[in-house]
Design an enzyme around this catalytic site. Structure first.
Site, PDB file in Angstrom:
ATOM      1  N   LYS A  81       0.832  -1.161  -0.071  1.00 13.96           N
ATOM      2  CA  LYS A  81       0.171  -0.075   0.037  1.00 13.96           C
ATOM      3  C   LYS A  81       0.929   1.136   0.091  1.00 13.96           C
ATOM      4  O   LYS A  81       2.052   1.220   0.660  1.00 13.96           O
ATOM      5  CB  LYS A  81      -0.941   0.092   1.293  1.00 13.96           C
ATOM      6  CG  LYS A  81      -2.175   0.903   1.362  1.00 13.96           C
ATOM      7  CD  LYS A  81      -3.247   0.097   0.620  1.00 13.96           C
ATOM      8  CE  LYS A  81      -4.414   1.049   0.481  1.00 13.96           C
ATOM      9  NZ  LYS A  81      -5.602   0.372  -0.027  1.00 13.96           N
ATOM     10  N   GLY A 181     -22.006   5.723   3.895  1.00 11.17           N
ATOM     11  CA  GLY A 181     -21.089   6.135   2.579  1.00 11.17           C
ATOM     12  C   GLY A 181     -21.555   5.892   1.498  1.00 11.17           C
ATOM     13  O   GLY A 181     -21.810   4.736   1.087  1.00 11.17           O
ATOM     14  N   GLY A 183     -20.229   6.838  -1.645  1.00 11.92           N
ATOM     15  CA  GLY A 183     -19.263   7.264  -2.519  1.00 11.92           C
ATOM     16  C   GLY A 183     -19.330   6.067  -3.303  1.00 11.92           C
ATOM     17  O   GLY A 183     -20.402   5.451  -4.019  1.00 11.92           O
ATOM     18  N   VAL A 185     -18.162   3.012  -3.910  1.00  9.37           N
ATOM     19  CA  VAL A 185     -18.634   1.743  -3.708  1.00  9.37           C
ATOM     20  C   VAL A 185     -20.052   1.842  -3.041  1.00  9.37           C
ATOM     21  O   VAL A 185     -20.804   1.227  -3.348  1.00  9.37           O
ATOM     22  CB  VAL A 185     -17.629   0.930  -2.581  1.00  9.37           C
ATOM     23  CG1 VAL A 185     -18.102  -0.351  -2.379  1.00  9.37           C
ATOM     24  CG2 VAL A 185     -16.434   0.754  -3.344  1.00  9.37           C
TER      25      VAL A 185
HETATM   26  P1  NAI Z   1     -15.209   7.067  -1.736  1.00 10.66           P
HETATM   27  O1  NAI Z   1     -14.155   7.886  -1.181  1.00 10.66           O
HETATM   28  O2  NAI Z   1     -15.701   7.253  -3.108  1.00 10.66           O
HETATM   29  O3  NAI Z   1     -16.707   7.183  -0.747  1.00 10.66           O
HETATM   30  C1  NAI Z   1     -16.539   7.474   0.663  1.00 10.66           C
HETATM   31  C2  NAI Z   1     -17.635   7.935   0.957  1.00 10.66           C
HETATM   32  O4  NAI Z   1     -17.831   7.944   2.429  1.00 10.66           O
HETATM   33  C3  NAI Z   1     -17.676   9.472   0.513  1.00 10.66           C
HETATM   34  O5  NAI Z   1     -19.003   9.799  -0.401  1.00 10.66           O
HETATM   35  C4  NAI Z   1     -17.650  10.198   1.670  1.00 10.66           C
HETATM   36  O6  NAI Z   1     -18.095  11.581   1.601  1.00 10.66           O
HETATM   37  C5  NAI Z   1     -18.248   9.271   2.736  1.00 10.66           C
HETATM   38  N1  NAI Z   1     -18.082   9.401   4.184  1.00 10.66           N
HETATM   39  C6  NAI Z   1     -17.062   9.799   4.741  1.00 10.66           C
HETATM   40  N2  NAI Z   1     -17.202  10.084   5.990  1.00 10.66           N
HETATM   41  C7  NAI Z   1     -18.195   9.581   6.244  1.00 10.66           C
HETATM   42  C8  NAI Z   1     -18.935   9.384   7.341  1.00 10.66           C
HETATM   43  N3  NAI Z   1     -18.626   9.548   8.713  1.00 10.66           N
HETATM   44  N4  NAI Z   1     -20.413   9.047   7.354  1.00 10.66           N
HETATM   45  C9  NAI Z   1     -20.961   8.744   6.357  1.00 10.66           C
HETATM   46  N5  NAI Z   1     -20.245   8.896   5.148  1.00 10.66           N
HETATM   47  C10 NAI Z   1     -18.944   9.311   4.984  1.00 10.66           C
HETATM   48  O7  NAI Z   1     -14.316   5.628  -1.393  1.00 10.66           O
HETATM   49  P2  NAI Z   1     -15.039   4.228  -2.047  1.00 10.66           P
HETATM   50  O8  NAI Z   1     -14.200   4.043  -2.963  1.00 10.66           O
HETATM   51  O9  NAI Z   1     -16.411   4.235  -2.138  1.00 10.66           O
HETATM   52  O10 NAI Z   1     -14.362   3.346  -0.901  1.00 10.66           O
HETATM   53  C11 NAI Z   1     -15.234   3.080   0.449  1.00 10.66           C
HETATM   54  C12 NAI Z   1     -14.507   2.327   1.492  1.00 10.66           C
HETATM   55  O11 NAI Z   1     -14.401   1.058   0.738  1.00 10.66           O
HETATM   56  C13 NAI Z   1     -13.061   2.856   1.998  1.00 10.66           C
HETATM   57  O12 NAI Z   1     -12.899   2.707   3.274  1.00 10.66           O
HETATM   58  C14 NAI Z   1     -12.203   1.997   0.941  1.00 10.66           C
HETATM   59  O13 NAI Z   1     -10.907   1.726   1.625  1.00 10.66           O
HETATM   60  C15 NAI Z   1     -12.932   0.788   0.760  1.00 10.66           C
HETATM   61  N6  NAI Z   1     -12.564   0.031  -0.275  1.00 10.66           N
HETATM   62  C16 NAI Z   1     -12.951   0.553  -1.508  1.00 10.66           C
HETATM   63  C17 NAI Z   1     -12.574  -0.429  -2.748  1.00 10.66           C
HETATM   64  C18 NAI Z   1     -12.777   0.385  -4.018  1.00 10.66           C
HETATM   65  O14 NAI Z   1     -12.719  -0.534  -5.119  1.00 10.66           O
HETATM   66  N7  NAI Z   1     -12.939   1.736  -4.162  1.00 10.66           N
HETATM   67  C19 NAI Z   1     -11.936  -1.696  -2.677  1.00 10.66           C
HETATM   68  C20 NAI Z   1     -11.706  -1.964  -1.146  1.00 10.66           C
HETATM   69  C21 NAI Z   1     -11.948  -1.222  -0.164  1.00 10.66           C
END
Ligand code: NAI
Length: 348
Positions: A81, A181, A183, A185
Site C-alpha cells: 500500500k 457512505g 461514495g 462503492v
Molecule cells: P469514496 O471516497 O468514493 O466514498 C467514501 C464516501 O464516504 C464519500 O462519499 C464520503 O463523503 C463518505 N463519508 C466519509 N465519512 C463519512 C461518515 N462519517 N459517514 C458517512 N459517510 C462518510 O470511497 P470508496 O471507493 O467508495 O471506498 C469506500 C470504502 O471502501 C473505503 O474505506 C475504501 O478503503 C474501501 N474499499 C474501496 C475499494 C474500491 O474499489 N473503491 C476496494 C476495497 C475497499
C-alpha cells in the site's frame, strides 16, 4: 529506525519506503508487507494525516490487509500500500503524481499501485507517465478502469452469504440494509441492493451524494449520526475504518456487519465484542476483494470483465468456509480469516 520496527502495527513487513521529493513536496510511505505470493499490490491513498505516525500506522495496517486480502482471494499477488501525505482537494498536482510515479518505478515492480481513497483515474494516468507498475487505468485503453463496481458486486454477494447463513434466506426482498457512505462503492452497492428488493437506508457526510444514491435505489436517507445505529438486518460500512469500536459496538442494532470499508475493527478484540453481541461479521478484506480481483486481471495483461465477475463469485465460498471453521472451533470469523491468510503467505 527502531521506532518503525517496534511499531505496534509492524508485522513482518518486508520493506517500508519513505519517499520524498523536494521540488514537488512529495511525502509518501510505501509499505510492502509480503511478496510471498507475487508482487505487492495495493492502492495509493492520499489523505491529510495529522502526523507522520498516523500515516505510518495506516500504511502498515493497510499493506498487511492487502497481503491477507490477495491471499484469500486466490490471487498471485502479495500485499502493499502507499500513502501520500497531503490534502487531495488542495495539494494534488500533476508533478506530485509524477514524483510518486518515479518512487514506484524505483521499486522495479515489487509494488503495483492502484487507486484508493483520495485518488482518481486521472491521477493514475499521471502516475503511469513515470511507471508501468500502475493499474486501475483507463478502460478506453483496454485497462480495467475503476475497480469500485467490482468491489460493490463482491460486497453484495457477501451480504447475500451472510443473510443466508444468519437469516436462512436466499433473497434480499425486504431485508433492511444501512449503508454508511454513498461514495464510489456505497452508491453502487445501494443501487444493486435496491435491484434485489432490499430496503436501503443510506448516509453520507455529503448530503447530495446520499440523496442521489437514495433516489437511484428507492432508498431512504438517514443522518450520518444515526446510520450505524439503525434498526436493520445488515450494516454495510462503506466509508471509514475503525467504526467498530468500544463506543459503537454496544449501540449497534444490526444482525450482520458486512461492508467495503477497510479495517472496520478498531482493534482485533472488537471481532470478539461483535460475536458476544451475537452479530455476524464478514471480515472486511474478504468481502471487499472485488476491486483487487479486477486489478489482478489487469496485471495479468489479459483483462476480461466476465472472468473478473466469475472470480468474484468465489468470494461467498471463501466466506462460507470462514464461517464454518469459526463455528466449528468457537472462534470469530476475523480470527479464522487471518489464520487462513497467514498460512497462505507463509507467516503462520
Ligand atoms: P469514496 O471516497 O468514493 O466514498 C467514501 C464516501 O464516504 C464519500 O462519499 C464520503 O463523503 C463518505 N463519508 C466519509 N465519512 C463519512 C461518515 N462519517 N459517514 C458517512 N459517510 C462518510 O470511497 P470508496 O471507493 O467508495 O471506498 C469506500 C470504502 O471502501 C473505503 O474505506 C475504501 O478503503 C474501501 N474499499 C474501496 C475499494 C474500491 O474499489 N473503491 C476496494 C476495497 C475497499
Amino acid at each position: 529506525m527502531s521506532a518503525v520496527f517496534d511499531h505496534v502495527e509492524f508485522d513482518h513487513h518486508e520493506r517500508i519506503i519513505f519517499a520524498h521529493d523536494h521540488q514537488t513536496g512529495l511525502r509518501a510511505i510505501i509499505g510492502i508487507h509480503s511478496t510471498f505470493l507475487g508482487p505487492a499490490a495495493g492502492g495509493v491513498r492520499m489523505a491529510n494525516y495529522t502526523s507522520m505516525d498516523d500515516a505510518l500506522t495506516d500504511v502498515l495496517r493497510l499493506s498487511r490487509g492487502m497481503s491477507y486480502k490477495n491471499a484469500l482471494a486466490g490471487l498471485p499477488l502479495g500485499g502493499g500500500k502507499a500513502v501520500l501525505i497531503g490534502n487531495p482537494k488542495t495539494d494534488k498536482t500533476p508533478e506530485l503524481m509524477r514524483a510518486l510515479g518515479r518512487a514506484i518505478e524505483g521499486l522495479s515492480g515489487r509494488y503495483l499501485a492502484a487507486e484508493d481513497v483520495g485518488m482518481t483515474l486521472a491521477d493514475m494516468e499521471e502516475i503511469a507517465l513515470e511507471t508501468s507498475h500502475v493499474f486501475g487505468r483507463d478502460p478506453k485503453a483496454g485497462f480495467g478502469g475503476e475497480p469500485s463496481p467490482m468491489t460493490a458486486l463482491g460486497v453484495l454477494l457477501s451480504i447475500k452469504t451472510c443473510v443466508r447463513r444468519f437469516m436462512g434466506r436466499d433473497d434480499l426482498g425486504g431485508v433492511r440494509v444501512a449503508v454508511q457512505g454513498a461514495g464510489a462503492v456505497g452508491a453502487d452497492l445501494a443501487r444493486q441492493l435496491g435491484q434485489e428488493g432490499a430496503d436501503v437506508l443510506i448516509a453520507d457526510v455529503d448530503p447530495a451524494r446520499a440523496q442521489a444514491a437514495a433516489a437511484a435505489t428507492g432508498g431512504q436517507v438517514v443522518s450520518v449520526e444515526d446510520v450505524l445505529f439503525a434498526d436493520v438486518d445488515v450494516l454495510a460500512p462503506c466509508a471509514l475504518g475503525a467504526i467498530l469500536n468500544d463506543t459503537t459496538i454496544p449501540a449497534l442494532r444490526t444482525k450482520i456487519v458486512c461492508g467495503a470499508a477497510n479495517n472496520q475493527l478498531a482493534e482485533p478484540r472488537h471481532g470478539l465484542a461483535l460475536a458476544e453481541r451475537g452479530i455476524l461479521y464478514g471480515p472486511d478484506y474478504v468481502v471487499n476483494a472485488g476491486g483487487i480481483i479486477n486489478v489482478a486481471y489487469e496485471v495479468s495483461g489479459n483483462y476480461d470483465a466476465a472472468r473478473v465477475i466469475e472470480h468474484i463469485q468465489r468470494v461467498p465460498k471463501t466466506l462460507e468456509r470462514i464461517f464454518e471453521e469459526a463455528a466449528d472451533e468457537g472462534l470469530t470469523p476475523d480470527v479464522v480469516a487471518d489464520r487462513m491468510a497467514q498460512r497462505l503467505i507463509g507467516q503462520s
